[in-house]
Design a protein around this motif. Structure first.
Motif, PDB file in Angstrom:
ATOM      1  N   VAL A  90       0.847  -1.195   0.000  1.00 12.33           N
ATOM      2  CA  VAL A  90       0.000   0.000   0.000  1.00 12.33           C
ATOM      3  C   VAL A  90       0.883   1.245   0.000  1.00 12.33           C
ATOM      4  O   VAL A  90       1.821   1.351   0.789  1.00 12.33           O
ATOM      5  CB  VAL A  90      -0.938   0.016   1.234  1.00 12.33           C
ATOM      6  CG1 VAL A  90      -1.808   1.266   1.238  1.00 12.33           C
ATOM      7  CG2 VAL A  90      -1.805  -1.240   1.271  1.00 12.33           C
ATOM      8  N   ASP A  92       2.037   4.840   0.894  1.00 13.37           N
ATOM      9  CA  ASP A  92       1.931   5.685   2.079  1.00 13.37           C
ATOM     10  C   ASP A  92       0.903   6.781   1.790  1.00 13.37           C
ATOM     11  O   ASP A  92       1.075   7.550   0.842  1.00 13.37           O
ATOM     12  CB  ASP A  92       3.295   6.307   2.386  1.00 13.37           C
ATOM     13  CG  ASP A  92       3.298   7.166   3.634  1.00 13.37           C
ATOM     14  OD1 ASP A  92       2.222   7.610   4.079  1.00 13.37           O
ATOM     15  OD2 ASP A  92       4.398   7.404   4.161  1.00 13.37           O
ATOM     16  N   PRO A 102      -5.577   4.242   0.004  1.00 18.28           N
ATOM     17  CA  PRO A 102      -4.537   3.665   0.855  1.00 18.28           C
ATOM     18  C   PRO A 102      -4.952   3.606   2.331  1.00 18.28           C
ATOM     19  O   PRO A 102      -4.685   2.606   3.008  1.00 18.28           O
ATOM     20  CB  PRO A 102      -3.340   4.605   0.646  1.00 18.28           C
ATOM     21  CG  PRO A 102      -3.559   5.202  -0.697  1.00 18.28           C
ATOM     22  CD  PRO A 102      -5.048   5.340  -0.822  1.00 18.28           C
ATOM     23  N   ILE A 106      -5.132   0.182   4.563  1.00 11.92           N
ATOM     24  CA  ILE A 106      -4.390   0.036   5.820  1.00 11.92           C
ATOM     25  C   ILE A 106      -5.332  -0.324   6.958  1.00 11.92           C
ATOM     26  O   ILE A 106      -5.018  -1.168   7.801  1.00 11.92           O
ATOM     27  CB  ILE A 106      -3.602   1.325   6.130  1.00 11.92           C
ATOM     28  CG1 ILE A 106      -2.493   1.516   5.089  1.00 11.92           C
ATOM     29  CG2 ILE A 106      -3.025   1.295   7.542  1.00 11.92           C
ATOM     30  CD1 ILE A 106      -1.895   2.914   5.064  1.00 11.92           C
ATOM     31  N   ALA A 111      -2.551  -5.064   5.095  1.00  9.26           N
ATOM     32  CA  ALA A 111      -1.375  -4.551   4.384  1.00  9.26           C
ATOM     33  C   ALA A 111      -0.094  -5.129   4.971  1.00  9.26           C
ATOM     34  O   ALA A 111       0.116  -5.097   6.178  1.00  9.26           O
ATOM     35  CB  ALA A 111      -1.345  -3.023   4.457  1.00  9.26           C
ATOM     36  N   VAL A 114       3.596  -0.787   3.861  1.00  8.19           N
ATOM     37  CA  VAL A 114       3.082   0.557   3.613  1.00  8.19           C
ATOM     38  C   VAL A 114       4.305   1.446   3.478  1.00  8.19           C
ATOM     39  O   VAL A 114       5.116   1.533   4.403  1.00  8.19           O
ATOM     40  CB  VAL A 114       2.185   1.056   4.767  1.00  8.19           C
ATOM     41  CG1 VAL A 114       1.728   2.480   4.510  1.00  8.19           C
ATOM     42  CG2 VAL A 114       0.995   0.124   4.972  1.00  8.19           C
TER      43      VAL A 114
END
Length: 168
Positions: A90, A92, A102, A106, A111, A114
């Motif tokens: 994923v 950030d 995203p 998360i 995830a 990240v």
């Protein structure tokens, strides 16, 4: 890499980027990428979820990458990917132009990585190399390695992991 817009079903090729055609959703069907008309009202559409779910069902241990986007589409799909043994990357949210996708990914807890996109690229390469190495192992080497690990654990903990009860 060649970039191809997918409007119908085509055979997947390595090192090719596929872009979804307008008003279509993509699904993996064996070694093919199928583009289908999107059904239902716009508010109920979840083409990214459906795509990830098709990858999970077909290829089990695939990779999912969630980048900048609005909405939560993809969150259910990455759960399916994770449950099937896949790895989820994923972007950030702090570097994403549209951080909602995203953030939703998360929030699922599915995830694995990240990070900013350049770091994700490095992690993807590492994971692909690791998966390739695992697939190249032969069964005898795996069994010998497992036996060695079980022996080390028994020597350290006193528990024989070949049975269901601990030794006194």
């Amino acid at each position: 890499m060649p970039v191809e817009q997918v409007e119908h079903t085509l055979k997947l090729r390595p090192n090719c980027v596929y872009v979804i055609a307008p008003d279509r959703e993509l699904a993996i069907e064996g070694d093919n990428l199928a583009a289908r008309p999107i059904a239902g009202p716009r508010s109920k559409r979840a083409p990214i979820d459906r795509f990830f779910q098709s990858v999970a069902a077909t290829h089990r241990d695939g990779l999912a990458v969630v980048l900048s986007g609005s909405g939560s589409d993809g969150a259910l799909g990455i759960r399916a990917m994770k449950e099937a043994g896949g790895v989820v990357f994923v972007q950030d949210p702090n570097e994403a132009e549209y951080p909602m996708m995203p953030q939703s990914a998360i929030a699922t807890g599915a995830a694995d990585f990240v990070a900013p996109v350049p770091a994700l690229v490095q992690r993807i390469v590492e994971v692909v190399r690791s998966k390739r190495a695992v697939h190249q192992l032969n069964e005898d080497d795996v069994q010998q390695g497992l036996t060695k690990i079980i022996g080390l654990l028994q020597a350290r903990t006193g528990h024989d992991f070949r049975t269901t009860s601990a030794r006194p």
